[in-house]
Write an enzyme that holds these catalytic residues in place. Structure first.
Site, PDB file in Angstrom:
ATOM      1  N   VAL A   1       0.836  -1.209   0.000  1.00 33.93           N
ATOM      2  CA  VAL A   1       0.000   0.000   0.000  1.00 33.93           C
ATOM      3  C   VAL A   1       0.867   1.255   0.000  1.00 33.93           C
ATOM      4  CG1 VAL A   1      -1.615   1.347   1.403  1.00 33.93           C
ATOM      5  CG2 VAL A   1      -2.025  -1.069   1.010  1.00 33.93           C
TER       6      VAL A   1
ATOM      7  N   PRO B   1      -1.568  -7.435  10.757  1.00 35.04           N
ATOM      8  CA  PRO B   1      -1.942  -8.849  10.550  1.00 35.04           C
ATOM      9  C   PRO B   1      -2.866  -9.366  11.652  1.00 35.04           C
ATOM     10  CG  PRO B   1       0.261  -8.677  11.491  1.00 35.04           C
ATOM     11  CD  PRO B   1      -0.192  -7.280  11.241  1.00 35.04           C
TER      12      PRO B   1
ATOM     13  N   SER C   1      -3.451   2.297   7.148  1.00 36.78           N
ATOM     14  CA  SER C   1      -3.600   0.864   7.412  1.00 36.78           C
ATOM     15  C   SER C   1      -5.071   0.561   7.717  1.00 36.78           C
ATOM     16  CB  SER C   1      -2.791   0.467   8.651  1.00 36.78           C
ATOM     17  OG  SER C   1      -1.425   0.678   8.436  1.00 36.78           O
ATOM     18  N   THR C   2      -5.460  -0.680   7.445  1.00 39.04           N
ATOM     19  CA  THR C   2      -6.816  -1.123   7.811  1.00 39.04           C
ATOM     20  C   THR C   2      -6.810  -1.498   9.288  1.00 39.04           C
ATOM     21  OG1 THR C   2      -7.101  -1.965   5.581  1.00 39.04           O
ATOM     22  CG2 THR C   2      -8.636  -2.786   7.257  1.00 39.04           C
TER      23      THR C   2
ATOM     24  N   PHE D   1      -8.374   1.505  -0.755  1.00 45.09           N
ATOM     25  CA  PHE D   1      -9.249   0.499  -1.388  1.00 45.09           C
ATOM     26  C   PHE D   1      -8.608  -0.164  -2.609  1.00 45.09           C
ATOM     27  CE2 PHE D   1     -12.138   3.419   0.827  1.00 45.09           C
ATOM     28  CZ  PHE D   1     -12.854   2.519   1.604  1.00 45.09           C
TER      29      PHE D   1
ATOM     30  N   LYS E   1     -14.112   0.598   5.770  1.00 49.56           N
ATOM     31  CA  LYS E   1     -13.063  -0.224   5.133  1.00 49.56           C
ATOM     32  C   LYS E   1     -13.298  -1.701   5.433  1.00 49.56           C
ATOM     33  CE  LYS E   1      -9.531  -1.818   3.205  1.00 49.56           C
ATOM     34  NZ  LYS E   1      -9.368  -1.901   1.761  1.00 49.56           N
TER      35      LYS E   1
ATOM     36  N   ASN F   1     -14.506  -4.656   2.500  1.00 46.52           N
ATOM     37  CA  ASN F   1     -13.835  -5.935   2.266  1.00 46.52           C
ATOM     38  C   ASN F   1     -14.754  -7.103   2.604  1.00 46.52           C
ATOM     39  OD1 ASN F   1     -11.543  -4.957   1.173  1.00 46.52           O
ATOM     40  ND2 ASN F   1     -10.186  -5.439   2.885  1.00 46.52           N
TER      41      ASN F   1
ATOM     42  N   PHE G   1     -11.249 -17.310  -2.120  1.00 46.23           N
ATOM     43  CA  PHE G   1     -10.485 -16.060  -2.144  1.00 46.23           C
ATOM     44  C   PHE G   1      -9.244 -16.178  -1.274  1.00 46.23           C
ATOM     45  CE2 PHE G   1     -13.879 -15.214   1.083  1.00 46.23           C
ATOM     46  CZ  PHE G   1     -13.100 -15.024   2.213  1.00 46.23           C
TER      47      PHE G   1
ATOM     48  N   CYS H   1      -5.838  -9.580   2.935  1.00 45.97           N
ATOM     49  CA  CYS H   1      -6.809  -8.751   3.671  1.00 45.97           C
ATOM     50  C   CYS H   1      -8.200  -9.338   3.891  1.00 45.97           C
ATOM     51  CB  CYS H   1      -6.920  -7.405   3.007  1.00 45.97           C
ATOM     52  SG  CYS H   1      -5.380  -6.476   3.182  1.00 45.97           S
TER      53      CYS H   1
HETATM   54  P1  NAD Z   1       3.098  -4.883   3.966  1.00 41.59           P
HETATM   55  O1  NAD Z   1       3.391  -5.941   4.942  1.00 41.59           O
HETATM   56  O2  NAD Z   1       3.353  -5.099   2.508  1.00 41.59           O
HETATM   57  O3  NAD Z   1       3.907  -3.537   4.353  1.00 41.59           O
HETATM   58  C1  NAD Z   1       3.939  -3.014   5.625  1.00 41.59           C
HETATM   59  C2  NAD Z   1       5.342  -2.445   5.869  1.00 41.59           C
HETATM   60  O4  NAD Z   1       5.337  -1.700   7.077  1.00 41.59           O
HETATM   61  C3  NAD Z   1       6.425  -3.519   6.034  1.00 41.59           C
HETATM   62  O5  NAD Z   1       7.419  -3.341   5.042  1.00 41.59           O
HETATM   63  C4  NAD Z   1       6.978  -3.266   7.448  1.00 41.59           C
HETATM   64  O6  NAD Z   1       8.377  -3.476   7.542  1.00 41.59           O
HETATM   65  C5  NAD Z   1       6.640  -1.804   7.627  1.00 41.59           C
HETATM   66  N1  NAD Z   1       6.614  -1.332   9.018  1.00 41.59           N
HETATM   67  C6  NAD Z   1       6.114  -1.943  10.123  1.00 41.59           C
HETATM   68  N2  NAD Z   1       6.248  -1.134  11.197  1.00 41.59           N
HETATM   69  C7  NAD Z   1       6.847   0.000  10.760  1.00 41.59           C
HETATM   70  C8  NAD Z   1       7.237   1.213  11.380  1.00 41.59           C
HETATM   71  N3  NAD Z   1       7.026   1.440  12.684  1.00 41.59           N
HETATM   72  N4  NAD Z   1       7.834   2.163  10.631  1.00 41.59           N
HETATM   73  C9  NAD Z   1       8.058   1.967   9.322  1.00 41.59           C
HETATM   74  N5  NAD Z   1       7.689   0.847   8.666  1.00 41.59           N
HETATM   75  C10 NAD Z   1       7.086  -0.117   9.386  1.00 41.59           C
HETATM   76  O7  NAD Z   1       1.574  -4.482   4.189  1.00 41.59           O
HETATM   77  P2  NAD Z   1       0.542  -3.889   3.096  1.00 41.59           P
HETATM   78  O8  NAD Z   1       0.008  -4.989   2.259  1.00 41.59           O
HETATM   79  O9  NAD Z   1       1.135  -2.685   2.456  1.00 41.59           O
HETATM   80  O10 NAD Z   1      -0.656  -3.444   4.060  1.00 41.59           O
HETATM   81  C11 NAD Z   1      -0.532  -2.334   4.897  1.00 41.59           C
HETATM   82  C12 NAD Z   1      -1.895  -1.996   5.451  1.00 41.59           C
HETATM   83  O11 NAD Z   1      -2.769  -1.620   4.392  1.00 41.59           O
HETATM   84  C13 NAD Z   1      -2.592  -3.156   6.171  1.00 41.59           C
HETATM   85  O12 NAD Z   1      -3.325  -2.625   7.241  1.00 41.59           O
HETATM   86  C14 NAD Z   1      -3.541  -3.700   5.113  1.00 41.59           C
HETATM   87  O13 NAD Z   1      -4.680  -4.296   5.689  1.00 41.59           O
HETATM   88  C15 NAD Z   1      -3.944  -2.449   4.375  1.00 41.59           C
HETATM   89  N6  NAD Z   1      -4.331  -2.646   2.976  1.00 41.59           N
HETATM   90  C16 NAD Z   1      -3.625  -3.508   2.172  1.00 41.59           C
HETATM   91  C17 NAD Z   1      -3.977  -3.634   0.833  1.00 41.59           C
HETATM   92  C18 NAD Z   1      -3.229  -4.572  -0.083  1.00 41.59           C
HETATM   93  O14 NAD Z   1      -3.642  -4.720  -1.212  1.00 41.59           O
HETATM   94  N7  NAD Z   1      -2.150  -5.192   0.330  1.00 41.59           N
HETATM   95  C19 NAD Z   1      -5.025  -2.862   0.304  1.00 41.59           C
HETATM   96  C20 NAD Z   1      -5.708  -1.988   1.151  1.00 41.59           C
HETATM   97  C21 NAD Z   1      -5.350  -1.873   2.475  1.00 41.59           C
HETATM   98  C1  UGA Z   2      -9.119  -6.575  -1.942  1.00 38.75           C
HETATM   99  C2  UGA Z   2     -10.166  -5.527  -2.314  1.00 38.75           C
HETATM  100  O1  UGA Z   2     -10.638  -5.786  -3.624  1.00 38.75           O
HETATM  101  C3  UGA Z   2      -9.564  -4.122  -2.255  1.00 38.75           C
HETATM  102  O2  UGA Z   2     -10.573  -3.153  -2.511  1.00 38.75           O
HETATM  103  C4  UGA Z   2      -8.977  -3.905  -0.872  1.00 38.75           C
HETATM  104  O3  UGA Z   2      -8.383  -2.623  -0.794  1.00 38.75           O
HETATM  105  C5  UGA Z   2      -7.948  -4.976  -0.574  1.00 38.75           C
HETATM  106  O4  UGA Z   2      -8.587  -6.279  -0.666  1.00 38.75           O
HETATM  107  C6  UGA Z   2      -7.366  -4.888   0.785  1.00 38.75           C
HETATM  108  O5  UGA Z   2      -7.944  -4.310   1.687  1.00 38.75           O
HETATM  109  O6  UGA Z   2      -6.289  -5.479   0.898  1.00 38.75           O
HETATM  110  P1  UGA Z   2      -7.106  -7.792  -3.198  1.00 38.75           P
HETATM  111  O7  UGA Z   2      -7.164  -8.723  -2.045  1.00 38.75           O
HETATM  112  O8  UGA Z   2      -5.814  -7.203  -3.575  1.00 38.75           O
HETATM  113  O9  UGA Z   2      -8.095  -6.538  -2.920  1.00 38.75           O
HETATM  114  O10 UGA Z   2      -7.683  -8.509  -4.503  1.00 38.75           O
HETATM  115  P2  UGA Z   2      -9.166  -8.882  -4.999  1.00 38.75           P
HETATM  116  O11 UGA Z   2      -9.251  -8.569  -6.429  1.00 38.75           O
HETATM  117  O12 UGA Z   2     -10.211  -8.305  -4.131  1.00 38.75           O
HETATM  118  O13 UGA Z   2      -9.183 -10.467  -4.850  1.00 38.75           O
HETATM  119  C7  UGA Z   2      -9.194 -11.100  -3.586  1.00 38.75           C
HETATM  120  C8  UGA Z   2      -9.378 -12.590  -3.769  1.00 38.75           C
HETATM  121  O14 UGA Z   2     -10.704 -12.899  -4.197  1.00 38.75           O
HETATM  122  C9  UGA Z   2      -8.442 -13.198  -4.812  1.00 38.75           C
HETATM  123  O15 UGA Z   2      -7.973 -14.445  -4.381  1.00 38.75           O
HETATM  124  C10 UGA Z   2      -9.337 -13.350  -6.023  1.00 38.75           C
HETATM  125  O16 UGA Z   2      -8.906 -14.355  -6.902  1.00 38.75           O
HETATM  126  C11 UGA Z   2     -10.653 -13.702  -5.362  1.00 38.75           C
HETATM  127  N1  UGA Z   2     -11.825 -13.374  -6.201  1.00 38.75           N
HETATM  128  C12 UGA Z   2     -12.115 -12.089  -6.506  1.00 38.75           C
HETATM  129  C13 UGA Z   2     -12.624 -14.403  -6.644  1.00 38.75           C
HETATM  130  O17 UGA Z   2     -12.381 -15.586  -6.353  1.00 38.75           O
HETATM  131  N2  UGA Z   2     -13.720 -14.105  -7.419  1.00 38.75           N
HETATM  132  C14 UGA Z   2     -14.035 -12.820  -7.754  1.00 38.75           C
HETATM  133  O18 UGA Z   2     -15.049 -12.615  -8.457  1.00 38.75           O
HETATM  134  C15 UGA Z   2     -13.209 -11.793  -7.286  1.00 38.75           C
END
Ligand code: NAD
Ligand code: UGA
Length: 460
Positions: free
Chosen positions: A14, A91, A129-130, A161, A215, A219, A267, A271
């Protein structure tokens, strides 16, 4: 005063893409992304970024070193910033109260303590973060309990998102940007950042708690659609209905819509499961057991779908895969990402290995080291040596499938749709089986070639 200096704590899936797009769209703003991990920051500063995301390389190349910086120098980044995004991981807790369900807020708390420790001037602190609803209260408490005289904080909630695999596009064309908070001045300043590319009408402002809960709700509702269609896929297999036809017919109702109705092996991703488990935990803490049970069912259905699919593979292979060589095509949790967090492929691989199969695994973007890291994790296997003996990671789909008894498609990568399946069939043991866990292949053609074909939500 407008925001001129942004710091982001967390250079992950993110923080990295979001800040790259902000830097690209706001050339007058300096954006510094920091992380505790030295390795991750080195990768962000290298030619090979730590995550694969379409278009990300181009955006980073455009801005890095101009107004986009990746560094481990947390102190300078916080000192200089007007606005700080907290974009760290949240996490599921693996210990103590709420184990296996509640979100672990230790990284968020760590980030808040770092800010309180370092900051010498007023900051807008943005929770990206979420987090569980009301987490901003904890951040506020930590900041003010450690406050230096004269430093004021405004806390905003601005959940992200984006979906992996489409992150840059999602950021550039967000359906909405959500900003929750109580201070209109701080909200306005963050709005002005997004207004560089998002129309004002698409920027929604709410109170902090609505933003945090929205948020989790978004999800949960997206995952619920996947579990709903997956539940119907079982009915289709038992009746002769075709889940793709059902999804199309249902989705054409404009009140329902067509997105997120693709039946699958379940899925994955970092997240959906984590956030629903957190929602379930919050509901239980609020003494709302019926609501908790309702959302828990979305997770249970997902577990059912994963195990139902894998059981189908074993059943078709004459109830034994012991000593059989099986090709897994795809290991990422969805296409166009190298991310394997909670990937259903891990479950499929583990079950087949437990049943005695040997595996050839190919994924276009997942590194070999990541596959072994996932499959040798203590929650997955008891003997890492055994996994190393029975799993081979291959460089392409043809070498992965050669000499195997069966192919299992776990990820919907486009390249799997255009493989030469006649050639693949000829190189396999007979009878040759293919299990399409994503419904992406031409089943009629595969049957013509001689494959035994099984898929989700359709009798063949
Ligand atoms: P990630 O694990 O890829 O990245 C998080 C990073 O934060 C890590 O590199 C870690 O080393 C770093 N970190 C931890 N503590 C720290 C600190 N005190 N200072 C600086 N860095 C620090 O996680 P992500 O997938 O980017 O997700 C981050 C947040 O966003 C989560 O809450 C997740 O739920 C939310 N989110 C993720 C997605 C997604 O698609 N991955 C989408 C929407 C929201
Ligand atoms: C999801 C949400 O779509 C994002 O809006 C959100 O920000 C994010 O979670 C988050 O909070 O981390 P992401 O997990 O990256 O995004 O990917 P998606 O496209 O949502 O797919 C999630 C899982 O559902 C995958 O394994 C995908 O294959 C599965 N999926 C999705 C299905 O099996 N069927 C579908 O129709 C759609």
């Amino acid at each position: 005063m407008a925001i001129k200096n942004i710091c982001c704590l967390g250079a992950g899936y993110v923080g990295g893409p979001t800040c790259s797009v902000i830097a690209w769209k706001c050339p007058d703003v300096k954006v510094t992304v920091v992380d505790l991990s030295v390795e991750r920051i080195a990768q962000w500063n290298s030619e090979k970024l730590p995550i694969y995301e379409p278009l990300l390389d181009d955006v980073v190349k455009e801005c890095r070193g101009k107004n986009l910086f990746f560094t481990n120098d947390v102190k300078s980044a916080i000192l200089d910033a007007d606005l700080i995004f907290i974009s760290v991981n949240t996490p599921t807790k693996t210990f103590g109260n709420g184990k296996g369900r509640a979100a672990d807020l230790k990284y968020v708390e760590g980030a808040a303590r770092m800010i309180a420790d370092i900051a010498q001037s007023d900051k807008i602190v943005v929770e990206k973060s979420t987090v569980p609803v009301r987490a901003a209260e904890s951040i506020q408490n930590i900041l003010y309990a450690n406050n230096k005289p004269g430093v004021t904080y405004h806390i905003l909630s601005n959940p992200e998102f984006l979906a992996e695999g489409t992150a840059i596009n999602d950021l550039l064309h967000a359906d909405r940007v959500l900003i929750g908070g109580e201070d209109s001045g701080a909200i306005e300043k963050l709005c002005k950042i997004y207004e560089h590319w998002i129309p004002r009408k698409n920027i929604l402002t709410t109170n902090t708690w609505s933003s945090e809960l929205s948020k989790l709700a978004a999800n949960a509702m997206l995952a619920q659609r996947v579990s709903s269609i997956n539940s119907l896929s079982a009915v289709c297999e038992a009746t002769g209905a075709d889940v793709s036809e059902v999804a199309r017919a249902v989705g054409l109702d404009s009140r329902i819509g067509s997105k997120f109705l693709q039946a699958s092996i379940g899925f994955g991703g970092s997240c959906f499961q984590k956030d629903i488990l957190d929602l379930v935990y919050i509901c239980e803490c609020l003494n709302l057991p019926e609501v908790a049970a309702y959302w828990q069912q979305v997770i249970d259905m997902n577990e059912y779908q994963k195990s139902r699919f894998t059981a189908k593979v074993v059943r078709a292979l004459f109830n034994t895969v012991s000593g059989k060589n099986i090709a897994l095509l795809g290991f990422a949790f969805k296409k166009n990402t190298g991310d394997t967090r909670e990937s259903p492929a891990i479950y499929v691989a583990k079950t087949l290995l437990d049943e005695g199969a040997t595996l050839n695994i190919y994924d276009p973007k997942v590194e070999e080291s990541q596959i072994f890291k996932d499959l040798t994790h203590p929650s997955i296997c008891e003997s890492p040596e055994q996994v190393r003996k029975t799993v081979k990671v291959c460089g392409d789909a043809y070498s992965a499938t050669k000499g195997t008894h069966a192919i299992v498609v776990c990820t919907e990568w486009d390249e799997f749709m255009v493989l030469d399946y006649k050639k693949i069939y000829d190189g396999m043991m007979k009878p040759a089986f293919i299990f399409d866990g994503r419904k992406i292949l031409d089943h009629e053609k595969l049957l013509e070639y001689g494959f035994h074909v099984q898929t989700i939500g359709k009798q063949l």
